[in-house]
Design a protein around this motif. Structure first.
Motif, PDB file in Angstrom:
ATOM      1  N   TYR A  89      16.037 -12.973  -5.982  1.00 45.55           N
ATOM      2  CA  TYR A  89      14.771 -12.480  -6.068  1.00 45.55           C
ATOM      3  C   TYR A  89      14.604 -10.842  -5.657  1.00 45.55           C
ATOM      4  O   TYR A  89      13.881 -10.304  -6.222  1.00 45.55           O
ATOM      5  N   HIS A  90      15.870 -10.374  -4.898  1.00 47.09           N
ATOM      6  CA  HIS A  90      15.813  -9.021  -4.876  1.00 47.09           C
ATOM      7  C   HIS A  90      16.381  -8.542  -6.013  1.00 47.09           C
ATOM      8  O   HIS A  90      15.801  -7.363  -6.400  1.00 47.09           O
ATOM      9  N   LEU A  91      16.991  -8.977  -6.791  1.00 51.71           N
ATOM     10  CA  LEU A  91      17.393  -8.435  -8.171  1.00 51.71           C
ATOM     11  C   LEU A  91      16.207  -8.283  -9.061  1.00 51.71           C
ATOM     12  O   LEU A  91      15.981  -7.156  -9.554  1.00 51.71           O
ATOM     13  N   ALA A  92      15.234  -9.394  -8.997  1.00 51.35           N
ATOM     14  CA  ALA A  92      14.023  -9.511  -9.894  1.00 51.35           C
ATOM     15  C   ALA A  92      13.378  -8.140  -9.187  1.00 51.35           C
ATOM     16  O   ALA A  92      12.557  -7.376 -10.129  1.00 51.35           O
ATOM     17  N   MET A  93      13.193  -8.000  -7.958  1.00 53.70           N
ATOM     18  CA  MET A  93      12.328  -6.788  -7.566  1.00 53.70           C
ATOM     19  C   MET A  93      12.637  -5.510  -7.853  1.00 53.70           C
ATOM     20  O   MET A  93      11.957  -4.393  -8.083  1.00 53.70           O
ATOM     21  N   VAL A  94      14.224  -5.235  -8.009  1.00 53.35           N
ATOM     22  CA  VAL A  94      14.622  -3.907  -8.484  1.00 53.35           C
ATOM     23  C   VAL A  94      14.220  -3.702  -9.935  1.00 53.35           C
ATOM     24  O   VAL A  94      13.981  -2.416 -10.274  1.00 53.35           O
ATOM     25  N   GLU A  95      14.170  -4.669 -10.729  1.00 55.35           N
ATOM     26  CA  GLU A  95      13.620  -4.391 -12.075  1.00 55.35           C
ATOM     27  C   GLU A  95      12.066  -4.171 -12.213  1.00 55.35           C
ATOM     28  O   GLU A  95      11.564  -3.594 -12.987  1.00 55.35           O
ATOM     29  N   LEU A  96      11.390  -4.815 -11.212  1.00 53.50           N
ATOM     30  CA  LEU A  96       9.897  -4.459 -11.055  1.00 53.50           C
ATOM     31  C   LEU A  96       9.543  -3.221 -10.708  1.00 53.50           C
ATOM     32  O   LEU A  96       8.222  -2.757 -10.931  1.00 53.50           O
ATOM     33  N   LEU A  97      10.214  -2.763  -9.591  1.00 50.91           N
ATOM     34  CA  LEU A  97       9.780  -1.551  -8.916  1.00 50.91           C
ATOM     35  C   LEU A  97      10.364  -0.034  -9.644  1.00 50.91           C
ATOM     36  O   LEU A  97      11.555  -0.350 -10.284  1.00 50.91           O
ATOM     37  N   SER A  98       9.863   0.939  -9.534  1.00 54.54           N
ATOM     38  CA  SER A  98      10.366   1.985 -10.051  1.00 54.54           C
ATOM     39  C   SER A  98      11.268   2.594  -9.076  1.00 54.54           C
ATOM     40  O   SER A  98      11.576   2.068  -7.857  1.00 54.54           O
ATOM     41  N   PRO A  99      12.287   3.562  -9.620  1.00 53.48           N
ATOM     42  CA  PRO A  99      13.441   3.974  -8.451  1.00 53.48           C
ATOM     43  C   PRO A  99      12.759   4.754  -7.331  1.00 53.48           C
ATOM     44  O   PRO A  99      13.155   4.600  -6.290  1.00 53.48           O
ATOM     45  N   GLU A 100      11.449   5.568  -7.675  1.00 53.62           N
ATOM     46  CA  GLU A 100      10.881   6.046  -6.639  1.00 53.62           C
ATOM     47  C   GLU A 100      10.339   4.771  -5.461  1.00 53.62           C
ATOM     48  O   GLU A 100      10.490   5.386  -4.387  1.00 53.62           O
TER      49      GLU A 100
ATOM     50  N   GLU B 147       0.796  -1.276  -0.048  1.00 52.76           N
ATOM     51  CA  GLU B 147      -0.178  -0.120  -0.017  1.00 52.76           C
ATOM     52  C   GLU B 147       0.916   1.273   0.109  1.00 52.76           C
ATOM     53  O   GLU B 147       0.597   2.143  -0.831  1.00 52.76           O
ATOM     54  N   PRO B 148       1.824   1.358   1.088  1.00 48.52           N
ATOM     55  CA  PRO B 148       2.543   2.759   0.893  1.00 48.52           C
ATOM     56  C   PRO B 148       3.452   2.834  -0.131  1.00 48.52           C
ATOM     57  O   PRO B 148       3.780   3.849  -0.453  1.00 48.52           O
ATOM     58  N   LEU B 149       3.772   1.728  -0.917  1.00 51.65           N
ATOM     59  CA  LEU B 149       4.768   1.415  -2.076  1.00 51.65           C
ATOM     60  C   LEU B 149       3.693   2.031  -3.217  1.00 51.65           C
ATOM     61  O   LEU B 149       4.194   2.236  -4.429  1.00 51.65           O
ATOM     62  N   LYS B 150       2.501   1.891  -3.323  1.00 49.89           N
ATOM     63  CA  LYS B 150       1.549   2.160  -4.224  1.00 49.89           C
ATOM     64  C   LYS B 150       1.816   1.164  -5.454  1.00 49.89           C
ATOM     65  O   LYS B 150       1.980   1.640  -6.657  1.00 49.89           O
ATOM     66  N   LEU B 151       2.039  -0.264  -5.047  1.00 47.66           N
ATOM     67  CA  LEU B 151       2.152  -1.136  -6.091  1.00 47.66           C
ATOM     68  C   LEU B 151       1.099  -1.344  -7.043  1.00 47.66           C
ATOM     69  O   LEU B 151      -0.093  -0.980  -6.423  1.00 47.66           O
ATOM     70  N   THR B 152       1.024  -1.231  -8.218  1.00 41.70           N
ATOM     71  CA  THR B 152       0.134  -1.316  -9.338  1.00 41.70           C
ATOM     72  C   THR B 152      -0.412  -2.815  -9.036  1.00 41.70           C
ATOM     73  O   THR B 152       0.093  -3.675  -8.384  1.00 41.70           O
ATOM     74  N   ALA B 153      -1.604  -3.274  -9.538  1.00 45.07           N
ATOM     75  CA  ALA B 153      -2.118  -4.582  -9.444  1.00 45.07           C
ATOM     76  C   ALA B 153      -1.141  -5.466 -10.313  1.00 45.07           C
ATOM     77  O   ALA B 153      -1.090  -6.706  -9.750  1.00 45.07           O
ATOM     78  N   GLU B 154      -0.734  -4.985 -11.369  1.00 46.18           N
ATOM     79  CA  GLU B 154       0.271  -5.881 -11.986  1.00 46.18           C
ATOM     80  C   GLU B 154       1.461  -6.103 -11.216  1.00 46.18           C
ATOM     81  O   GLU B 154       2.230  -7.190 -11.093  1.00 46.18           O
ATOM     82  N   GLN B 155       2.071  -5.118 -10.527  1.00 45.31           N
ATOM     83  CA  GLN B 155       3.262  -5.192  -9.781  1.00 45.31           C
ATOM     84  C   GLN B 155       3.074  -6.095  -8.660  1.00 45.31           C
ATOM     85  O   GLN B 155       3.882  -6.982  -8.124  1.00 45.31           O
ATOM     86  N   LYS B 156       1.902  -6.068  -8.002  1.00 46.96           N
ATOM     87  CA  LYS B 156       1.368  -6.981  -6.839  1.00 46.96           C
ATOM     88  C   LYS B 156       1.599  -8.279  -7.255  1.00 46.96           C
ATOM     89  O   LYS B 156       1.846  -9.130  -6.604  1.00 46.96           O
ATOM     90  N   SER B 157       0.546  -8.423  -8.408  1.00 39.62           N
ATOM     91  CA  SER B 157       0.721  -9.798  -8.956  1.00 39.62           C
ATOM     92  C   SER B 157       2.071 -10.533  -9.225  1.00 39.62           C
ATOM     93  O   SER B 157       2.371 -11.644  -8.853  1.00 39.62           O
ATOM     94  N   ARG B 158       2.874  -9.800  -9.749  1.00 43.00           N
ATOM     95  CA  ARG B 158       4.127 -10.190 -10.171  1.00 43.00           C
ATOM     96  C   ARG B 158       4.915 -10.429  -8.981  1.00 43.00           C
ATOM     97  O   ARG B 158       5.802 -11.314  -8.701  1.00 43.00           O
ATOM     98  N   THR B 159       4.806  -9.614  -7.928  1.00 35.66           N
ATOM     99  CA  THR B 159       5.678  -9.867  -6.849  1.00 35.66           C
ATOM    100  C   THR B 159       5.113 -10.919  -5.982  1.00 35.66           C
ATOM    101  O   THR B 159       5.978 -11.702  -5.386  1.00 35.66           O
ATOM    102  N   GLN B 160       3.754 -11.197  -5.919  1.00 37.61           N
ATOM    103  CA  GLN B 160       3.412 -12.320  -5.392  1.00 37.61           C
ATOM    104  C   GLN B 160       3.890 -13.889  -6.189  1.00 37.61           C
ATOM    105  O   GLN B 160       4.236 -14.658  -5.403  1.00 37.61           O
ATOM    106  N   ALA B 161       3.715 -13.467  -7.241  1.00 37.85           N
ATOM    107  CA  ALA B 161       4.531 -14.680  -8.266  1.00 37.85           C
ATOM    108  C   ALA B 161       5.928 -14.847  -7.872  1.00 37.85           C
ATOM    109  O   ALA B 161       6.444 -16.201  -7.637  1.00 37.85           O
ATOM    110  N   LEU B 162       6.649 -13.843  -7.859  1.00 34.11           N
ATOM    111  CA  LEU B 162       8.161 -13.928  -7.457  1.00 34.11           C
ATOM    112  C   LEU B 162       8.321 -14.449  -6.113  1.00 34.11           C
ATOM    113  O   LEU B 162       9.122 -15.363  -5.771  1.00 34.11           O
ATOM    114  N   PHE B 163       7.476 -14.142  -4.969  1.00 30.75           N
ATOM    115  CA  PHE B 163       7.581 -14.693  -3.647  1.00 30.75           C
ATOM    116  C   PHE B 163       7.231 -15.984  -3.736  1.00 30.75           C
ATOM    117  O   PHE B 163       7.974 -16.848  -3.034  1.00 30.75           O
TER     118      PHE B 163
END
Length: 184
Positions: A162-173, A90-106
């Protein structure tokens, strides 16, 4: 016998007894065993472990695929982890796609980490067995420690990847917000 010699003999007879009493009193003052009781080393009780090098908590964490601080080089250098990113969705303001991809990565990370954790347990068990069965030789020891180190390295690499993968998924902000929220 001269008085000086007599005093010296008495002192030599008294010193060992006085030292023993002092040492015993000192042990009791600091909660240590007295000379008449069995002293315990820092590993006392660990001999009962199924695998001597792994506590029950470590075994549980390895089987559960937990991070066990294995990804600290990534986490503390600006590479978010999927588990914590989901906690902060929520505070990261993950988009639905980002959240879905993060759940899959996890989920993938968990599956791989559990498998890699079992490899660590097996390798540590084999190393323990060398000593338990008195079969440790320099060659067997070299092989067993190498296998344990490789298994540990593969587990660590799993978490770091998987930390590397998250940096690719999230924006710098989002990465900056993650780091701020995590206190880095």
């Amino acid at each position: 016998m001269k008085p000086f010699q007599l005093a010296l003999v008495a002192l030599c007879a008294w010193l060992p007894a006085a030292f023993a009493q002092h040492t015993g009193a000192n042990h009791r003052e600091h909660g240590a065993a007295t000379p008449s009781k069995q002293a315990h080393g820092p590993y006392a009780g660990m001999q009962e472990r199924a695998i001597k090098a792994l506590s029950e908590q470590q075994l549980s964490d390895l089987r559960a695929g937990k991070g066990m601080s294995l990804a600290l080089p990534a986490e503390l250098n600006g590479y978010p982890g999927p588990s914590h990113a989901l906690e902060l969705a929520e505070p990261l303001k993950l988009t639905a796609e980002q959240k879905s991809r993060t759940q899959a990565l996890f989920a993938q990370m968990q599956q791989e980490a559990k498998s890699a954790g079992e490899e660590v347990i097996a390798a540590e068990g084999a190393l323990d067995a060398l000593f338990k069965t008195k079969a440790a030789t320099p060659g067997a020891l070299r092989t067993a420690t190498h296998n344990a180190a490789v298994a540990q390295g593969q587990l660590r690499e799993t978490h770091l990847r998987y930390h590397l993968a998250m940096v690719e998924l999230l924006s710098p902000e989002q990465v900056a917000t993650y780091n701020r929220l995590r206190g880095y």
